[in-house]
Design a protein around this motif. Sequence first.
Motif, PDB file in Angstrom:
ATOM      1  N   TYR A  46       2.503 -21.437  40.318  1.00 47.41           N
ATOM      2  CA  TYR A  46       1.969 -20.424  41.223  1.00 47.41           C
ATOM      3  C   TYR A  46       1.508 -21.115  42.511  1.00 47.41           C
ATOM      4  CZ  TYR A  46       1.882 -16.682  37.703  1.00 47.41           C
ATOM      5  OH  TYR A  46       2.229 -15.718  36.785  1.00 47.41           O
ATOM      6  N   GLY A  47       1.425 -20.344  43.576  1.00 52.03           N
ATOM      7  CA  GLY A  47       0.966 -20.878  44.851  1.00 52.03           C
ATOM      8  C   GLY A  47       0.145 -19.848  45.605  1.00 52.03           C
ATOM      9  N   ILE A  71      -4.541 -12.877  51.608  1.00 55.27           N
ATOM     10  CA  ILE A  71      -3.870 -13.933  50.854  1.00 55.27           C
ATOM     11  C   ILE A  71      -3.818 -13.544  49.383  1.00 55.27           C
ATOM     12  CG2 ILE A  71      -4.427 -15.818  52.418  1.00 55.27           C
ATOM     13  CD1 ILE A  71      -6.820 -16.499  50.619  1.00 55.27           C
ATOM     14  N   ALA A  72      -2.829 -14.092  48.671  1.00 57.97           N
ATOM     15  CA  ALA A  72      -2.676 -13.792  47.245  1.00 57.97           C
ATOM     16  C   ALA A  72      -2.097 -15.009  46.546  1.00 57.97           C
ATOM     17  CB  ALA A  72      -1.777 -12.580  47.026  1.00 57.97           C
ATOM     18  N   VAL A  73      -2.434 -15.140  45.283  1.00 55.59           N
ATOM     19  CA  VAL A  73      -1.777 -16.118  44.426  1.00 55.59           C
ATOM     20  C   VAL A  73      -0.558 -15.438  43.815  1.00 55.59           C
ATOM     21  CG1 VAL A  73      -1.964 -17.518  42.346  1.00 55.59           C
ATOM     22  CG2 VAL A  73      -3.885 -17.387  43.934  1.00 55.59           C
ATOM     23  N   LEU A  74       0.618 -16.028  44.002  1.00 50.73           N
ATOM     24  CA  LEU A  74       1.861 -15.431  43.532  1.00 50.73           C
ATOM     25  C   LEU A  74       2.683 -16.450  42.760  1.00 50.73           C
ATOM     26  CD1 LEU A  74       2.925 -13.676  46.868  1.00 50.73           C
ATOM     27  CD2 LEU A  74       1.857 -12.575  44.881  1.00 50.73           C
ATOM     28  N   LEU A 115       8.718 -15.876  43.312  1.00 51.06           N
ATOM     29  CA  LEU A 115       8.568 -14.670  44.129  1.00 51.06           C
ATOM     30  C   LEU A 115       8.097 -15.022  45.529  1.00 51.06           C
ATOM     31  CD1 LEU A 115       8.175 -11.645  44.761  1.00 51.06           C
ATOM     32  CD2 LEU A 115       5.981 -11.770  43.554  1.00 51.06           C
ATOM     33  N   GLY A 116       7.016 -15.797  45.623  1.00 55.38           N
ATOM     34  CA  GLY A 116       6.449 -16.110  46.932  1.00 55.38           C
ATOM     35  C   GLY A 116       7.406 -16.877  47.824  1.00 55.38           C
TER      36      GLY A 116
END
Length: 284
Positions: free
Chosen positions: A162-163, A228-231, A235-236
């Motif tokens: 994840y990032g 901002i989001a952790v994805l 996907l990101g």
Amino acid sequence: MEWSDVRIFLAVVRGGSFGEAARILGVSHPTVGRRIKALEDGAEQALFRRTREGLVLTDAGDTVLALAESMEDAALAMERRLAGNHERLEGILRISAAEWFAGYVLAPVLAELTHRHPAVVPEVIASYRLLNLARREADVAFRIVPFSEPDIVQRRLVTISYGLYGSADTASALHDDPASVGLILMNTAQSHFPDVAWLLDRFPRSRRVFTSTSRAVQAQMCVRGMGIAVLPRPLGDATAGLQRIDMPDQPPGRDVWVGYHQDLRHMDRLRALLDLADAMLAQG
């Protein structure tokens, strides 16, 4: 009792009305009423009574409920065994997976499956809801939590990194004033996810601006500069307009588990999918 009538009886119990049972089974309202009347005539007593909340079981109906569920279990087991013994690679293969995993991780596997076996039709149920494999709501499921149900064959398939993601403008604003940038999170039911805790811990002064069960929707809100989001990185990294934001430590990844009912272990089209998933995705 005939199994077809028992199915209708159970659908009425679970739906609470003839109309809902008809919708669940894909039959007409009069058909449901007619079959329930036939059951009650055969039993010579009422199985349901009407209340303001809908139909509820009488004492007689409650007595036969456990027997009806046992009959359902036996019928479903027969259906799974017959499906598991199917020797030809053709037919529908029902697959449960989160929307982002199906679209950005599993899609190449499914494309290769249909290329090699054109008569196999993958049917992807893209949802975060954990479907019941014993009831054939899906033939195989990919999910981020291990399976706890009995008679499920499961294994860890892959670990997804994840990032932290945002638009270019959001990333710039984050550098200048982290508190000015909103947080895009999973909804309340998924608020226990480790990436949610990570994001809240790293940005304690930032406010929540949007929540969703859909990672793809979160990504689109990031593109539009909402925050901002952790994805998941598959996907990101693939979403135009997003950039991954470097952090001293990265968000926690998640293991993806694959599971299916043991009665389907000989289903050839399922084995073909699992072999391809292993070859194209699995990690040691």
